[in-house]
Design an enzyme around this catalytic site. Structure first.
Site, PDB file in Angstrom:
ATOM      1  N   LYS A 279       0.815  -1.215   0.000  1.00  0.00           N
ATOM      2  CA  LYS A 279       0.000   0.000   0.000  1.00  0.00           C
ATOM      3  C   LYS A 279       0.848   1.265   0.000  1.00  0.00           C
ATOM      4  CE  LYS A 279      -4.285  -1.983   1.402  1.00  0.00           C
ATOM      5  NZ  LYS A 279      -5.460  -2.000   2.277  1.00  0.00           N
ATOM      6  N   ARG A 314      -3.526 -10.583   4.452  1.00  0.00           N
ATOM      7  CA  ARG A 314      -3.912 -10.544   3.038  1.00  0.00           C
ATOM      8  C   ARG A 314      -2.741  -9.943   2.261  1.00  0.00           C
ATOM      9  NH1 ARG A 314      -6.353  -6.981  -0.665  1.00  0.00           N
ATOM     10  NH2 ARG A 314      -7.845  -7.999  -2.085  1.00  0.00           N
TER      11      ARG A 314
END
Length: 332
Positions: A279, A314
């Protein structure tokens, strides 16, 4: 006034008197930080906490779709989209996606999260029929080649229904069941395990100056309310996973606050999923502009989450994450 308790998590085979196990794991705590919206925080002994809160924090989590929640599970990300922020366009054919799924399972992923609509910042809405066309045949093909748990990453009931028929076993809704009013009743009807994520706004606008009164407590309250709403519909709490939604309608400071205080979310009595892979804040702090070169930063943040008892990671980089987990577990 609502009072919240964040366990101060520790690790080690030798525990002092009064230590309480965290969510049935090898982790434990003797004290917690007591938080509220109107008073300064304070530290309290575990034995002085309310019995129901201590029970929520300590009781072992039940298996989800057959997966043991007392050990770390790796969820591999497989997006059948042209525009996902990191792997968009890589798995547009069923053949390439199945090959990627096979690799992830061989590398120790126990969950495959299939998505047909990008939820990156600024992403556009994808019509339901197009999302189904991207995901349903892929799920059918993957189901034929592996027994790994397949998760459908969607906020739409029609997509979830098609995925469920095709062999998905988990519904992962980034909107936390706020987007489509038909999705939660469907999950309750078929008894589908679900993941409830927090997101402020929608993908197209969520990074436009996100604001909170208190990001930690606001996210907790949202997840708490959504879990209760799902229970009212008939879903069992032990079929619900919660996800604080790192990077979804949050600044770098918001993300770091949530990451430092993840253990608070054990108070919901559900397994916690952490999705930080590649991210933007990892690129910013780690000084890495290439999204596919952010495995080291992603793993570092993931391990910090595991130290606070997170049960599911994840990730894009399954092999690298699994290697790190094996070494992390051996040292601890």
């Amino acid at each position: 006034m609502t009072t919240y308790y964040r366990p101060l998590v520790q690790n080690g085979a030798r525990r002092p008197d009064g230590a309480v196990s965290l969510a049935g794991q090898a982790l434990w705590f003797t004290h917690a930080e007591r938080l509220s919206r109107s008073e300064c925080s304070s530290i309290v002994a575990a034995q002085d906490m309310p019995d129901d809160i201590r029970e929520s924090l300590s009781h072992p989590r039940a298996p989800i779709a057959g997966l043991d929640m007392n050990r770390v599970q790796i969820m591999g990300i497989l997006n059948a989209t042209p525009d996902s922020f990191s792997d968009g366009g890589m798995h547009n054919s069923v053949q390439s996606a199945c090959h990627a799924a096979e690799q992830m399972v061989a590398q120790d992923a126990t969950i495959l999260d299939i998505g047909g609509e990008s939820t990156r910042p600024g992403a556009a809405f994808v019509p339901e029929d197009e999302e189904i066309a991207r995901t349903e045949p892929l799920i059918q093909a993957i189901r034929e080649q592996t027994q790994a748990l397949i998760s459908i990453d969607t906020r739409k009931a029609s997509v979830a229904k098609a995925a469920w028929r095709a062999g998905a076993g988990l519904i992962n809704d980034v909107s936390g069941f706020t987007f489509d009013p038909d999705l939660a009743p469907f999950c309750a009807q078929v008894g589908a395990p679900v993941c409830v994520m927090h997101m402020q706004g929608d993908p197209a606008t969520m990074q436009d100056e996100p604001r909170y009164d208190d990001v930690l407590l606001d996210v907790y309250d949202f997840l708490d309310q959504q879990v209760q709403n799902l229970e009212v519909l008939g879903l069992r709490r032990d079929h619900i996973i919660v996800d604080p939604g790192i990077g979804f309608g949050k600044t770098e400071a918001h993300n770091l606050t949530l990451l430092r205080n993840l253990s608070l979310f054990h108070g919901l009595g559900c397994p916690i999923l952490l999705g930080v892979s590649r991210k933007g804040f990892i690129g910013q702090i780690g000084k890495e502009t290439r999204k596919d070169a952010r495995a080291p930063g992603s793993i570092a943040v993931g391990l910090a989450g595991l130290a606070q008892g997170v049960q599911i990671l994840r990730v894009h980089d399954v092999a690298e994450t699994a290697q790190a987990l094996r070494l992390w577990a051996a040292v601890r």
